[in-house]
Design a protein around this motif. Structure first.
Motif, PDB file in Angstrom:
ATOM      1  N   ARG A 126       0.860  -1.181   0.000  1.00 38.37           N
ATOM      2  CA  ARG A 126       0.000   0.000   0.000  1.00 38.37           C
ATOM      3  C   ARG A 126       0.893   1.227   0.000  1.00 38.37           C
ATOM      4  O   ARG A 126       1.734   1.394   0.881  1.00 38.37           O
ATOM      5  CB  ARG A 126      -0.897  -0.011   1.238  1.00 38.37           C
ATOM      6  CG  ARG A 126      -1.899   1.095   1.263  1.00 38.37           C
ATOM      7  CD  ARG A 126      -2.856   0.902   2.446  1.00 38.37           C
ATOM      8  NE  ARG A 126      -3.905   1.877   2.434  1.00 38.37           N
ATOM      9  CZ  ARG A 126      -3.912   2.977   3.185  1.00 38.37           C
ATOM     10  NH1 ARG A 126      -2.941   3.188   4.040  1.00 38.37           N
ATOM     11  NH2 ARG A 126      -4.901   3.830   3.095  1.00 38.37           N
ATOM     12  N   ILE A 127       0.714   2.091  -1.009  1.00 42.40           N
ATOM     13  CA  ILE A 127       1.554   3.287  -1.110  1.00 42.40           C
ATOM     14  C   ILE A 127       0.773   4.564  -0.828  1.00 42.40           C
ATOM     15  O   ILE A 127       1.357   5.647  -0.834  1.00 42.40           O
ATOM     16  CB  ILE A 127       2.262   3.383  -2.483  1.00 42.40           C
ATOM     17  CG1 ILE A 127       1.259   3.438  -3.627  1.00 42.40           C
ATOM     18  CG2 ILE A 127       3.246   2.247  -2.645  1.00 42.40           C
ATOM     19  CD1 ILE A 127       1.888   3.751  -4.975  1.00 42.40           C
ATOM     20  N   TYR A 167      -2.160   0.993  -4.488  1.00 42.26           N
ATOM     21  CA  TYR A 167      -1.375  -0.199  -4.211  1.00 42.26           C
ATOM     22  C   TYR A 167      -0.369  -0.395  -5.339  1.00 42.26           C
ATOM     23  O   TYR A 167      -0.609   0.022  -6.469  1.00 42.26           O
ATOM     24  CB  TYR A 167      -2.286  -1.434  -4.117  1.00 42.26           C
ATOM     25  CG  TYR A 167      -3.261  -1.325  -2.973  1.00 42.26           C
ATOM     26  CD1 TYR A 167      -2.950  -1.851  -1.725  1.00 42.26           C
ATOM     27  CD2 TYR A 167      -4.478  -0.675  -3.125  1.00 42.26           C
ATOM     28  CE1 TYR A 167      -3.824  -1.726  -0.660  1.00 42.26           C
ATOM     29  CE2 TYR A 167      -5.355  -0.546  -2.063  1.00 42.26           C
ATOM     30  CZ  TYR A 167      -5.023  -1.076  -0.838  1.00 42.26           C
ATOM     31  OH  TYR A 167      -5.883  -0.951   0.209  1.00 42.26           O
ATOM     32  N   ALA A 168       0.762  -1.033  -5.027  1.00 47.98           N
ATOM     33  CA  ALA A 168       1.808  -1.263  -6.022  1.00 47.98           C
ATOM     34  C   ALA A 168       2.188  -2.737  -6.043  1.00 47.98           C
ATOM     35  O   ALA A 168       2.155  -3.418  -5.019  1.00 47.98           O
ATOM     36  CB  ALA A 168       3.040  -0.418  -5.712  1.00 47.98           C
ATOM     37  N   ARG A 169       2.551  -3.198  -7.213  1.00 48.20           N
ATOM     38  CA  ARG A 169       3.017  -4.572  -7.422  1.00 48.20           C
ATOM     39  C   ARG A 169       4.346  -4.766  -6.693  1.00 48.20           C
ATOM     40  O   ARG A 169       5.143  -3.830  -6.602  1.00 48.20           O
ATOM     41  CB  ARG A 169       3.200  -4.776  -8.922  1.00 48.20           C
ATOM     42  CG  ARG A 169       3.501  -6.154  -9.370  1.00 48.20           C
ATOM     43  CD  ARG A 169       3.766  -6.216 -10.877  1.00 48.20           C
ATOM     44  NE  ARG A 169       2.795  -5.543 -11.712  1.00 48.20           N
ATOM     45  CZ  ARG A 169       1.712  -6.130 -12.224  1.00 48.20           C
ATOM     46  NH1 ARG A 169       1.474  -7.383 -11.967  1.00 48.20           N
ATOM     47  NH2 ARG A 169       0.881  -5.459 -12.996  1.00 48.20           N
ATOM     48  N   ARG A 196       9.707  -9.103  -0.102  1.00 44.03           N
ATOM     49  CA  ARG A 196       8.946  -8.478  -1.175  1.00 44.03           C
ATOM     50  C   ARG A 196       9.101  -6.956  -1.075  1.00 44.03           C
ATOM     51  O   ARG A 196       8.928  -6.374  -0.016  1.00 44.03           O
ATOM     52  CB  ARG A 196       7.469  -8.854  -1.082  1.00 44.03           C
ATOM     53  CG  ARG A 196       7.184 -10.341  -1.110  1.00 44.03           C
ATOM     54  CD  ARG A 196       7.439 -11.012  -2.405  1.00 44.03           C
ATOM     55  NE  ARG A 196       6.490 -10.602  -3.419  1.00 44.03           N
ATOM     56  CZ  ARG A 196       6.417 -11.141  -4.622  1.00 44.03           C
ATOM     57  NH1 ARG A 196       7.227 -12.111  -4.957  1.00 44.03           N
ATOM     58  NH2 ARG A 196       5.555 -10.715  -5.500  1.00 44.03           N
ATOM     59  N   VAL A 197       9.460  -6.335  -2.187  1.00 45.00           N
ATOM     60  CA  VAL A 197       9.618  -4.889  -2.273  1.00 45.00           C
ATOM     61  C   VAL A 197       8.853  -4.397  -3.503  1.00 45.00           C
ATOM     62  O   VAL A 197       8.577  -5.174  -4.416  1.00 45.00           O
ATOM     63  CB  VAL A 197      11.105  -4.472  -2.368  1.00 45.00           C
ATOM     64  CG1 VAL A 197      11.857  -4.852  -1.106  1.00 45.00           C
ATOM     65  CG2 VAL A 197      11.769  -5.082  -3.582  1.00 45.00           C
ATOM     66  N   PRO A 198       8.511  -3.112  -3.558  1.00 47.38           N
ATOM     67  CA  PRO A 198       7.827  -2.591  -4.742  1.00 47.38           C
ATOM     68  C   PRO A 198       8.642  -2.845  -6.008  1.00 47.38           C
ATOM     69  O   PRO A 198       9.871  -2.824  -5.994  1.00 47.38           O
ATOM     70  CB  PRO A 198       7.691  -1.099  -4.456  1.00 47.38           C
ATOM     71  CG  PRO A 198       7.698  -1.017  -2.968  1.00 47.38           C
ATOM     72  CD  PRO A 198       8.633  -2.105  -2.514  1.00 47.38           C
ATOM     73  N   TYR A 242       5.815   4.539   1.285  1.00 54.48           N
ATOM     74  CA  TYR A 242       5.720   3.281   2.024  1.00 54.48           C
ATOM     75  C   TYR A 242       6.922   3.171   2.948  1.00 54.48           C
ATOM     76  O   TYR A 242       7.947   3.834   2.735  1.00 54.48           O
ATOM     77  CB  TYR A 242       5.630   2.073   1.086  1.00 54.48           C
ATOM     78  CG  TYR A 242       6.874   1.837   0.277  1.00 54.48           C
ATOM     79  CD1 TYR A 242       7.855   0.964   0.724  1.00 54.48           C
ATOM     80  CD2 TYR A 242       7.088   2.493  -0.915  1.00 54.48           C
ATOM     81  CE1 TYR A 242       9.010   0.768   0.002  1.00 54.48           C
ATOM     82  CE2 TYR A 242       8.234   2.304  -1.649  1.00 54.48           C
ATOM     83  CZ  TYR A 242       9.183   1.435  -1.183  1.00 54.48           C
ATOM     84  OH  TYR A 242      10.335   1.250  -1.896  1.00 54.48           O
ATOM     85  N   ASN A 243       6.760   2.359   3.970  1.00 61.05           N
ATOM     86  CA  ASN A 243       7.862   2.069   4.885  1.00 61.05           C
ATOM     87  C   ASN A 243       8.466   3.339   5.500  1.00 61.05           C
ATOM     88  O   ASN A 243       9.676   3.427   5.679  1.00 61.05           O
ATOM     89  CB  ASN A 243       8.933   1.254   4.144  1.00 61.05           C
ATOM     90  CG  ASN A 243       9.638   0.297   5.055  1.00 61.05           C
ATOM     91  OD1 ASN A 243       9.182   0.035   6.165  1.00 61.05           O
ATOM     92  ND2 ASN A 243      10.756  -0.244   4.600  1.00 61.05           N
ATOM     93  N   GLY A 244       7.624   4.328   5.757  1.00 63.89           N
ATOM     94  CA  GLY A 244       8.098   5.555   6.379  1.00 63.89           C
ATOM     95  C   GLY A 244       8.750   6.553   5.450  1.00 63.89           C
ATOM     96  O   GLY A 244       9.214   7.606   5.877  1.00 63.89           O
TER      97      GLY A 244
END
Length: 139
Positions: free
Chosen positions: A54-55, A60-62, A72-74, A128-130
């Motif tokens: 979730r961005i 949302y991103a693959r 798993r990363v974008p 994402y991720n801060g």
């Protein structure tokens, strides 16, 4: 048509994601598959499984496995995902003042890409991720 209805919503969303080009998905891309809450729960499950990240609100991103950690990363860097998301949201963008200064040779500093110039206002946080992208306005 009956066969597709018998599949779980989560699987139908995952199949649509696999078929679709691009790396950014809006919640409304799946509104024809089920109700608002049902689609939200399915997207949350896919996010918790690592198939999506979730961005932003309704964005949302693959994801792909990281070559370094295996997590798993974008699939694309955050600035690329943001530009794709803004294009999907019909927001006009252009390079930031830092990117323009770098490309015209006024400075040798390389911009991070985390500042994007947008036409008009945007209140949405994308990241994402801060880590989030900042926006500047252009006329």
């Amino acid at each position: 048509m009956m066969a597709s209805r018998s599949k779980p919503l989560e699987r139908r969303i995952a199949e649509r994601i696999a078929r679709k080009e691009g790396n950014v998905f809006l919640r409304r891309d799946f509104q024809d598959l089920g109700g608002y809450d049902q689609v939200g729960r399915a997207l949350r499950r896919l996010t918790s499984q690592g198939r999506l990240v979730r961005i932003g609100y309704g964005l949302y991103a693959r994801t792909v496995p990281s070559l370094l950690s295996g997590k798993r990363v974008p699939a694309q860097p955050l600035p690329s995902l943001t530009l794709e998301a803004l294009a999907r949201l019909n927001v006009e963008t252009r390079p930031s003042r830092f990117a323009e200064a770098s490309s015209t040779g006024k400075t040798t500093q390389v911009p991070t890409g985390r500042l994007i110039a947008v036409k008009g206002r945007i209140a949405r946080k994308i990241g994402y991720n801060g880590r989030y992208v900042s926006f500047e306005r252009f006329a």
